[in-house]
Write a protein that holds these residues in place. Structure first.
Motif, mmCIF file in Angstrom:
data_model
loop_
_atom_site.group_PDB
_atom_site.id
_atom_site.type_symbol
_atom_site.label_atom_id
_atom_site.label_comp_id
_atom_site.label_asym_id
_atom_site.label_seq_id
_atom_site.Cartn_x
_atom_site.Cartn_y
_atom_site.Cartn_z
ATOM 1 N N LEU A 130 -40.406 -81.572 30.526
ATOM 2 C CA LEU A 130 -39.641 -80.220 30.416
ATOM 3 C C LEU A 130 -39.087 -80.326 28.882
ATOM 4 O O LEU A 130 -38.344 -81.431 28.699
ATOM 5 C CB LEU A 130 -38.600 -79.881 31.073
ATOM 6 C CG LEU A 130 -37.416 -78.710 30.720
ATOM 7 C CD1 LEU A 130 -38.004 -77.545 30.621
ATOM 8 C CD2 LEU A 130 -36.312 -79.045 31.712
ATOM 9 N N VAL A 132 -36.387 -79.127 26.324
ATOM 10 C CA VAL A 132 -35.400 -78.287 26.044
ATOM 11 C C VAL A 132 -34.807 -78.335 24.446
ATOM 12 O O VAL A 132 -34.644 -77.180 24.011
ATOM 13 C CB VAL A 132 -34.029 -78.900 26.752
ATOM 14 C CG1 VAL A 132 -32.639 -78.365 26.537
ATOM 15 C CG2 VAL A 132 -34.290 -79.053 28.133
ATOM 16 N N MET A 158 -38.558 -74.883 28.120
ATOM 17 C CA MET A 158 -37.174 -74.420 28.880
ATOM 18 C C MET A 158 -36.835 -73.070 28.645
ATOM 19 O O MET A 158 -36.415 -72.603 27.711
ATOM 20 C CB MET A 158 -35.867 -75.193 28.890
ATOM 21 C CG MET A 158 -34.910 -74.686 29.867
ATOM 22 S SD MET A 158 -33.553 -75.922 30.137
ATOM 23 C CE MET A 158 -32.229 -75.308 29.016
ATOM 24 N N ARG A 160 -35.573 -71.079 31.444
ATOM 25 C CA ARG A 160 -34.674 -70.780 32.301
ATOM 26 C C ARG A 160 -33.369 -70.273 32.088
ATOM 27 O O ARG A 160 -32.796 -69.546 33.064
ATOM 28 C CB ARG A 160 -34.703 -71.887 33.404
ATOM 29 C CG ARG A 160 -33.978 -72.001 34.833
ATOM 30 C CD ARG A 160 -34.639 -70.665 35.499
ATOM 31 N NE ARG A 160 -34.106 -70.454 36.852
ATOM 32 C CZ ARG A 160 -34.638 -70.843 37.866
ATOM 33 N NH1 ARG A 160 -35.670 -71.966 38.014
ATOM 34 N NH2 ARG A 160 -34.190 -70.927 39.147
ATOM 35 N N ALA A 249 -31.902 -76.565 33.166
ATOM 36 C CA ALA A 249 -32.853 -77.682 33.162
ATOM 37 C C ALA A 249 -32.915 -78.224 34.536
ATOM 38 O O ALA A 249 -34.242 -78.538 35.064
ATOM 39 C CB ALA A 249 -32.353 -78.993 32.199
ATOM 40 N N HIS A 252 -34.942 -75.645 36.658
ATOM 41 C CA HIS A 252 -36.360 -75.715 36.070
ATOM 42 C C HIS A 252 -37.149 -76.902 36.850
ATOM 43 O O HIS A 252 -38.128 -76.542 37.538
ATOM 44 C CB HIS A 252 -36.488 -75.788 34.756
ATOM 45 C CG HIS A 252 -37.791 -76.023 34.167
ATOM 46 N ND1 HIS A 252 -38.339 -74.968 32.987
ATOM 47 C CD2 HIS A 252 -39.096 -77.115 33.932
ATOM 48 C CE1 HIS A 252 -39.539 -75.403 32.886
ATOM 49 N NE2 HIS A 252 -40.006 -76.604 33.399
#
Ligand SMILES: NC(=O)c1ccc[n+]([C@@H]2O[C@H](COP(=O)([O-])OP(=O)(O)OC[C@H]3O[C@@H](n4cnc5c(N)ncnc54)[C@H](O)[C@@H]3O)[C@@H](O)[C@H]2O)c1
Ligand SMILES: O=C(O)C[C@H](O)C(=O)O
Length: 328
Positions: A130, A132, A158, A160, A249, A252
């Motif tokens: 992921l 960020v 990300m 989200r 995070a 996600h």
């Protein structure tokens, strides 16, 4: 029998998102209350950052989290990512005074090519990544391109936080509980061009679009509010969002690892050509997740206004990704 620990790498671990993130991962909020974790923490090889990381590790130890099976401090991605099952790439170069967007892209391209190569060399072959650190979609694209031996689908960005921000604005507008909204999504880039789309959203089976029934509010209030929320937080706090970013995070990764039970969530993932987005572009899409895999929700109708919004955020992303091509 207790589960075998999994390895979770976090970069930028001594930064403000790191501080809001690590304790929640260690307490089991990301991967489940029965899943032990080993934290592999990466910071830059700088005395101040490494000292700050030591302090964070002391605090993690002082929490005596039963699920925390180990903590490592690193200054080199080649050791930080060894055998890692999950990698949260939070550390990135922030925009400094006088820095143009292209300079920021170039500085981050160096970080994310190095980290992509290190993941390619030493991470678990199933690592879930992921990104960020901003610009999140393009950094994920760079890392993915730098890791040709790993599945491209394992590199995500990300979106989200935008999804959660949109849910919260809609709940306030139409007066429902934020947790009740279903089938919301955010298309595109994690930037003010993102397109938060509630045309398919429902609450208790009722259409959120019908409840609101105000296209002027959508265009002139909702989309700018969600798109510029990061800037509004920086203006208010003097610092960029950290707790809400860390929370997104966690959401996600939790949904990716443990499943979304049929519910839509938004993830930035490499396109396979869905909705006309060129293959390889890391784009925010509605997805469902199950058994550790995500699946893009297909077949949604895209009306003229939505197409215009999607084209705009795609053009921005293509510009960013063209701008780093020569560095890959
Ligand atoms: N995608 C999103 O929704 C979202 C939301 C909020 C913030 N962000 C982004 O997340 C990033 C981190 O934000 P923050 O508030 O924690 O910043 P921060 O400056 O507090 O922390 C970043 C940390 O990363 C470290 N770092 C920098 N380069 C590194 C590298 N190559 N390897 C390892 N560590 C490195 C720094 O030393 C610092 O400790 C920023 O790029 C920010 O813009 C993204
Ligand atoms: O907007 C920013 O620069 C920070 C972050 O991406 C956010 O959306 O809060």
């Amino acid at each position: 029998m207790s589960k075998k620990p999994v390895r979770v790498a976090v970069t930028g671990a001594a930064g403000q998102i790191g501080y809001a993130l690590l304790f929640r991962i260690a307490s089991g909020e990301m991967l489940g209350k029965d899943q032990p974790v080993i934290l592999q923490l990466l910071e830059i090889p700088d005395e101040k950052a490494q000292n700050a990381l030591k302090g964070v590790i002391m605090e993690l130890e002082d929490c005596a989290f039963p699920l925390l099976a180990g903590i490592e401090a690193h200054s080199d991605p080649m050791t930080a990512f060894k055998d890692t099952d999950y990698a949260l790439l939070v550390g990135a170069r922030p925009r400094g005074p006088g820095m143009e967007r292209a300079d920021l892209l170039a500085a981050n391209a160096q970080i994310f090519t190095a980290q992509g190569k290190a993941l390619n060399a030493v991470a678990s072959r199933n690592v879930k990544v992921l990104v960020v650190g901003n610009p999140a979609n393009t950094n994920a694209y760079i890392a993915m391109k730098s890791a040709p031996d790993l599945p491209a689908k394992n590199f995500t960005a990300m979106l989200r936080l935008d999804h959660n921000r949109a849910a919260s604005q809609l709940a306030a507008k139409a007066n429902f509980a934020v947790g009740d909204i279903k089938h919301l999504t955010v298309w595109g880039n994690h930037s003010p061009t993102m397109y938060a789309d509630y045309r398919f959203a429902t609450v208790d089976g009722k259409s959120v679009k019908d409840m609101i029934n105000d296209q002027v509010w959508n265009k002139d209030v909702f989309l700018p509010t969600v798109g510029k929320r990061g800037a509004a937080i920086i203006a208010a706090r003097g610092l960029s969002s950290a707790a809400s970013a860390a929370n997104a995070a966690i959401d996600h990764m939790r949904d990716w690892a443990l499943g979304s039970n049929g519910e839509w969530v938004t993830m930035g993932v490499p396109s396979n050509g869905e909705y006309g987005i060129p293959a390889g572009i890391v784009f925010g899409f509605p997805v469902t997740t199950a058994n550790g895999e995500y699946k893009i929700v297909e077949g949604l109708e895209i009306d003229a206004f939505s197409q215009e919004c999607i084209d705009k955020t795609l053009a921005e992303l293509q510009g960013e990704q063209d701008g780093v091509k020569h560095l890959l």
